[in-house]
Design an enzyme around this catalytic site. Structure first.
Site, short mmCIF file in Angstrom:
data_model
loop_
_atom_site.label_atom_id
_atom_site.label_comp_id
_atom_site.label_asym_id
_atom_site.label_seq_id
_atom_site.Cartn_x
_atom_site.Cartn_y
_atom_site.Cartn_z
N ASP A 244 0.86 -1.19 0.00
CA ASP A 244 0.00 0.00 0.00
C ASP A 244 0.90 1.23 0.00
O ASP A 244 2.13 1.12 -0.01
CB ASP A 244 -0.95 -0.01 1.20
CG ASP A 244 -2.29 0.66 0.87
OD1 ASP A 244 -2.28 1.77 0.29
OD2 ASP A 244 -3.35 0.09 1.21
N GLY B 8 4.60 1.61 -1.55
CA GLY B 8 4.87 2.00 -2.93
C GLY B 8 3.61 2.50 -3.62
O GLY B 8 2.55 2.61 -3.01
N ASP B 9 3.75 2.77 -4.90
CA ASP B 9 2.66 3.27 -5.74
C ASP B 9 2.35 2.20 -6.78
O ASP B 9 3.19 1.90 -7.64
CB ASP B 9 3.09 4.57 -6.42
CG ASP B 9 2.00 5.18 -7.29
OD1 ASP B 9 1.03 4.48 -7.62
OD2 ASP B 9 2.13 6.37 -7.65
N PHE B 10 1.15 1.61 -6.72
CA PHE B 10 0.88 0.48 -7.62
C PHE B 10 0.73 0.90 -9.08
O PHE B 10 0.67 0.06 -9.96
CB PHE B 10 -0.30 -0.38 -7.15
CG PHE B 10 -1.60 0.33 -6.83
CD1 PHE B 10 -2.21 1.17 -7.73
CD2 PHE B 10 -2.24 0.09 -5.61
CE1 PHE B 10 -3.43 1.78 -7.44
CE2 PHE B 10 -3.45 0.70 -5.30
CZ PHE B 10 -4.05 1.55 -6.23
N HIS C 208 -12.40 -0.82 -8.54
CA HIS C 208 -13.57 0.05 -8.73
C HIS C 208 -13.29 1.51 -8.40
O HIS C 208 -14.10 2.38 -8.69
CB HIS C 208 -14.78 -0.47 -7.95
CG HIS C 208 -14.75 -0.19 -6.47
ND1 HIS C 208 -15.88 -0.32 -5.68
CD2 HIS C 208 -13.76 0.20 -5.62
CE1 HIS C 208 -15.57 -0.02 -4.43
NE2 HIS C 208 -14.30 0.30 -4.37
#
Length: 338
Positions: A205, A227-229, A247
């Site tokens: 996350d 991190g940044d997905f 969503h």
């Protein structure tokens, strides 16, 4: 037995118009801890008001409405007690929905929804109209820390019931390394690992979420990674789970995220997307409520039909394997490399 008379059109419309009043009364009762005060048995409204530090007459009037809606029960005139519905508002219930109830009418949602007409005209989310930015950026402002904590508590609350429904409906035991993308405080991942005792997990996350974790909260079978997905995700997973992540985002964002997973997952691995699936018929369905909430609160987020999931997966180099229903409004959409 004679046929029941149809509800007149004006009555149906009034029920819809008054819906926000019912919501606000439920959330106020949750905020005050009414269900907690009734956990040991019924209370007369004066005693209940004293227990939750509320005005006696005001609370009596609200409880009268909530009884009429089946949320609480009135065992004797003026004496209130829990029902299976209001039991879920207890803070100590194993499937408590109290935090979700409180969050839904907090500033983070109440104010953007108040600008919904502007969202409908512009297609721009309510947070942009209410706060001048998207909801996740707004949450990261230190001035909104309490709202961010409230949101995370609500997401965990929502996970309590859906997580159990998912593990009852899908077998996680074949996987050795489960990577939960956007996994928050790790409730779903811990639930999945509880039925896959040989597996280890990676909780992925934003750094701000991961840094706030108590190591004792997640246990030694879970590796927390920040991190940044949209940039990259942890590699080498046998199963990548995402619960109520897809969503939140537009098709373009989701293709980026799913492509990032497809590039680094094990060749025989699985992607498990846990979401509602929008029916293509006109019946009432939880997905339709969730969908307009995504419209109000996110930048391009939406609930998707089965065919829309197929298109999204194919664009990211994946293929739909199966859609598994659960004893809850969510499904597990299982995908593999194409």
């Amino acid at each position: 037995m004679p046929d029941q008379p149809e509800t007149p059109p004006d009555a149906l419309l009034m029920q819809a118009l008054f819906g926000f009043m019912a919501t606000r009364c439920v959330t106020a009762a949750a905020e005050l801890g009414v269900a907690d005060a009734l956990r040991n048995g019924p209370l007369y409204y004066t005693d209940l008001a004293k227990a939750v530090e509320a005005d006696q007459r005001a609370l009596h009037r609200v409880m009268r409405l909530l009884v009429s809606l089946g949320i609480f029960a009135e065992s004797e005139p003026g004496t209130y007690e829990l029902t299976p519905v209001s039991d879920l508002l207890r803070s100590d219930h194993p499937h408590s929905m109290r935090d979700m109830a409180v969050m839904l009418t907090s500033d983070s949602h109440w104010l953007p929804w108040g600008r919904f007409s502007e969202t409908l005209m512009s297609g721009t989310s309510g947070p942009w109209h209410a706060f001048g930015t998207d909801i996740f950026t707004w949450f990261q402002d230190s001035a909104n820390l309490q709202q961010w904590q409230m949101f995370n508590a609500a997401m965990t609350s929502f996970s309590l019931s859906t997580s159990q429904a998912v593990i009852q409906s899908y077998d996680f035991t074949p996987y050795a390394r489960i990577v939960d993308i956007g996994g928050g405080h790790g409730h779903f991942l811990k639930t999945a690992l509880s039925v896959a005792p040989e597996a280890h997990g990676v909780l992925f996350d934003l750094p701000g979420v991961i840094n706030d974790l108590d190591p004792g909260e997640i246990g030694d079978r879970i590796e927390p990674v920040g991190g940044d997905f949209f940039e990259a995700v942890p590699a080498g997973g046998d199963c990548y789970t995402m619960k109520h992540i897809i969503h939140d985002w537009s098709d373009d964002h989701c293709r980026t995220l799913l492509s990032n997973i497809a590039e680094v997952m094990n060749p025989d691995g699985t992607v498990a997307i846990i979401e509602t699936v929008m029916p293509e018929t006109d019946e009432a369905h939880p997905a339709k409520f969730m969908d307009v909430n995504m419209l109000a609160m996110t930048e391009g987020g939406t609930e998707r039909t089965e065919s829309e999931f197929v298109e999204l997966l194919e664009a990211a180099g994946l293929r739909l394997q199966a859609i598994h229903p659960t004893p809850s409004p969510v499904f597990l959409i299982e995908a593999r490399l194409a």
